[in-house]
Design an enzyme around this catalytic site. Structure first.
Site, PDB file in Angstrom:
ATOM      1  N   LYS A  34       0.870  -1.001   0.191  1.00  0.00           N
ATOM      2  CA  LYS A  34       0.010  -0.060   0.046  1.00  0.00           C
ATOM      3  C   LYS A  34       0.800   1.299  -0.069  1.00  0.00           C
ATOM      4  O   LYS A  34       1.939   1.029   0.474  1.00  0.00           O
ATOM      5  CB  LYS A  34      -0.936  -0.048   1.179  1.00  0.00           C
ATOM      6  CG  LYS A  34      -2.007   0.819   1.297  1.00  0.00           C
ATOM      7  CD  LYS A  34      -2.992   0.761   2.402  1.00  0.00           C
ATOM      8  CE  LYS A  34      -4.077   1.752   2.452  1.00  0.00           C
ATOM      9  NZ  LYS A  34      -3.745   3.130   2.783  1.00  0.00           N
ATOM     10  N   GLY A  35       0.387   2.512  -0.493  1.00  0.00           N
ATOM     11  CA  GLY A  35       0.958   3.646  -0.390  1.00  0.00           C
ATOM     12  C   GLY A  35       1.560   3.930   1.000  1.00  0.00           C
ATOM     13  O   GLY A  35       0.716   3.983   1.743  1.00  0.00           O
ATOM     14  N   VAL A  37       3.919   3.041   2.991  1.00  0.00           N
ATOM     15  CA  VAL A  37       4.251   1.794   3.912  1.00  0.00           C
ATOM     16  C   VAL A  37       5.816   1.725   4.027  1.00  0.00           C
ATOM     17  O   VAL A  37       6.165   0.928   5.046  1.00  0.00           O
ATOM     18  CB  VAL A  37       3.548   0.480   3.907  1.00  0.00           C
ATOM     19  CG1 VAL A  37       2.010   0.746   4.121  1.00  0.00           C
ATOM     20  CG2 VAL A  37       3.792  -0.112   2.574  1.00  0.00           C
ATOM     21  N   GLY A  38       6.570   2.377   3.476  1.00  0.00           N
ATOM     22  CA  GLY A  38       7.946   2.165   3.394  1.00  0.00           C
ATOM     23  C   GLY A  38       8.583   1.253   2.252  1.00  0.00           C
ATOM     24  O   GLY A  38       9.524   0.920   2.516  1.00  0.00           O
ATOM     25  N   LYS A  39       7.735   1.136   1.173  1.00  0.00           N
ATOM     26  CA  LYS A  39       8.369   0.295  -0.035  1.00  0.00           C
ATOM     27  C   LYS A  39       9.703   0.775  -0.430  1.00  0.00           C
ATOM     28  O   LYS A  39      10.553  -0.064  -0.891  1.00  0.00           O
ATOM     29  CB  LYS A  39       7.202   0.375  -1.123  1.00  0.00           C
ATOM     30  CG  LYS A  39       6.030  -0.273  -0.900  1.00  0.00           C
ATOM     31  CD  LYS A  39       5.192  -0.289  -1.990  1.00  0.00           C
ATOM     32  CE  LYS A  39       4.959   1.005  -2.683  1.00  0.00           C
ATOM     33  NZ  LYS A  39       4.052   1.872  -1.986  1.00  0.00           N
ATOM     34  N   THR A  40       9.829   2.175  -0.913  1.00  0.00           N
ATOM     35  CA  THR A  40      10.869   2.449  -1.501  1.00  0.00           C
ATOM     36  C   THR A  40      12.441   2.397  -0.478  1.00  0.00           C
ATOM     37  O   THR A  40      13.398   1.969  -0.894  1.00  0.00           O
ATOM     38  CB  THR A  40      11.012   4.136  -1.886  1.00  0.00           C
ATOM     39  OG1 THR A  40       9.749   4.267  -2.800  1.00  0.00           O
ATOM     40  CG2 THR A  40      12.287   4.589  -2.209  1.00  0.00           C
ATOM     41  N   ASP A  63       7.284   3.073 -10.102  1.00  0.00           N
ATOM     42  CA  ASP A  63       5.975   4.002  -9.515  1.00  0.00           C
ATOM     43  C   ASP A  63       6.108   5.293 -10.148  1.00  0.00           C
ATOM     44  O   ASP A  63       7.214   5.918 -10.057  1.00  0.00           O
ATOM     45  CB  ASP A  63       6.369   4.034  -7.915  1.00  0.00           C
ATOM     46  CG  ASP A  63       5.354   5.037  -7.248  1.00  0.00           C
ATOM     47  OD1 ASP A  63       4.246   5.572  -8.120  1.00  0.00           O
ATOM     48  OD2 ASP A  63       4.998   4.834  -5.966  1.00  0.00           O
ATOM     49  N   GLU A 243      -1.509  -1.842  10.582  1.00  0.00           N
ATOM     50  CA  GLU A 243      -2.890  -1.355  10.593  1.00  0.00           C
ATOM     51  C   GLU A 243      -3.947  -2.243   9.674  1.00  0.00           C
ATOM     52  O   GLU A 243      -3.612  -2.873   8.815  1.00  0.00           O
ATOM     53  CB  GLU A 243      -2.737   0.036  10.169  1.00  0.00           C
ATOM     54  CG  GLU A 243      -2.259   1.267  10.890  1.00  0.00           C
ATOM     55  CD  GLU A 243      -2.128   2.369  10.417  1.00  0.00           C
ATOM     56  OE1 GLU A 243      -2.790   2.909   9.666  1.00  0.00           O
ATOM     57  OE2 GLU A 243      -1.523   3.303  11.132  1.00  0.00           O
ATOM     58  N   CYS A 284       1.596   6.429  22.367  1.00  0.00           N
ATOM     59  CA  CYS A 284       2.544   5.576  21.954  1.00  0.00           C
ATOM     60  C   CYS A 284       2.062   4.167  22.825  1.00  0.00           C
ATOM     61  O   CYS A 284       2.082   3.227  21.834  1.00  0.00           O
ATOM     62  CB  CYS A 284       3.924   5.790  22.601  1.00  0.00           C
ATOM     63  SG  CYS A 284       4.494   7.387  21.992  1.00  0.00           S
TER      64      CYS A 284
END
EC number: 3.6.-.-
Length: 325
Positions: A34-35, A37-40, A63, A243, A284
């Protein structure tokens, strides 16, 4: 947010994606999810680690919203370029819309000059095809891979839906070209005579020449498609956060990857909080409780997967040194 709830950038959590680094037969590694989330970050870090154990690595962003240049702090384009500080890690950012414009430019102007109106018509038709941006990305990848020899290629992919269409494209195009080849065998002579009377195809080619090139492309795509379905050569790393929506997207993606016969056995869960016992940050603690619930679900759903838990860091992950950690 209290810094006690975060893990310092110097700390490293196990497990890792070591199994992927150890699998020397891998040629294609996709990183997606999903956009946001830390793919790169994940794909860049993985590519850096691969560069330590493999002869040559190519990192490709498919992308449209490219982030490789930002992550490494240097400009990349549609041509493969060495990452600063490496002699065996290259990166490139494919611009799908520019690739399509380049493809249409050559034949389009000639078509207009001949009075066929091919330029505008072909452009409208091309851009109306679902997933055409992924198609052009794939064509650009094939061109680069055939001209340059890389031992392993890492894809920093578009958000989930685009990624799945990109992976499906080889199969779709292979079927389409096979059907077109079949039709050409039936109607080719008639079309050649009609086109010959009107001056032939743009660029002076006849239909047989065009179909011959398309058949060559089909054979290349067929070979790559077979490699994508070979678990020894290809794997997909799913990236998510703890999430509901992200977990839902990950499950949908894994099911579709399975239907495409593409191997996936690793999940990276990013942005996790680890508040200390003495932390006074109630927000937190509440968020960690929510994350733990979804981590438990991930552990139950994917007990056969290598699940990598990554912390939310106190600083941005940009530049070679931070990505290497």
């Amino acid at each position: 947010m209290s810094s006690a709830a975060l893990v310092p950038a110097d700390d490293i959590l196990e497990p890792t994606l070591q199994s992927i680094l150890d699998q020397k037969s891998l040629r294609w590694i996709f990183v997606g999810g999903k956009g946001g989330v830390g793919k790169t970050t994940t794909s860049c870090s993985l590519a850096i680690q691969l560069a330590k154990v493999r002869k040559s690595v190519l990192l490709i962003s498919t992308d449209p919203a490219h982030n490789l240049s930002d992550a490494f702090g240097q400009k990349f384009g549609k041509e493969a370029r060495l990452v600063d500080g490496f002699d065996n890690l290259s990166a490139m950012e494919i611009d799908p819309s520019a690739s399509m414009q380049d493809l249409l430019a050559a034949g389009g102007e000639q078509g207009e000059d001949m009075g066929f109106g091919l330029g505008g018509m072909m452009q409208d038709l091309a851009f109306s095809i679902p997933g055409v941006d992924e198609a052009m990305s794939f064509a650009e990848v094939l061109k680069q891979v055939k001209s340059l020899s890389y031992e392993v290629i890492v894809f920093d992919t578009a958000p989930t839906g685009h990624t799945l269409r990109f992976l499906q494209f080889p199969t779709v195009l292979e079927k389409g070209l096979a059907k077109l080849s079949q039709l050409s065998n039936q109607f080719g002579p008639m079309l050649n005579s009609v086109l010959g009377a009107r001056g032939g195809l743009p660029g002076g080619q006849n239909l047989d020449e065009v179909l011959s090139k398309m058949e060559s492309l089909r054979e290349t795509i067929s070979e790559v498609n077979a490699q994508f379905k070979d678990a020894d050569l290809t794997t997909f790393v799913c990236v998510c956060i703890a999430e509901f929506l992200s977990l839902y997207e990950t499950e949908r993606m894994i099911q579709e990857l399975t239907s495409y016969q593409i191997d996936t056995h690793a999940i990276v869960v990013n942005q996790l909080l680890f508040p200390g016992k003495d932390s006074t940050c109630e927000q937190c603690k509440a968020r960690r409780k929510m994350q733990k619930k979804y981590l438990d679900e991930i552990a139950e759903l994917y007990e056969d997967f290598n699940v990598v838990r990554m912390p939310l860091l106190v600083e941005e992950v940009r530049g070679k040194e931070k990505l290497e950690r």
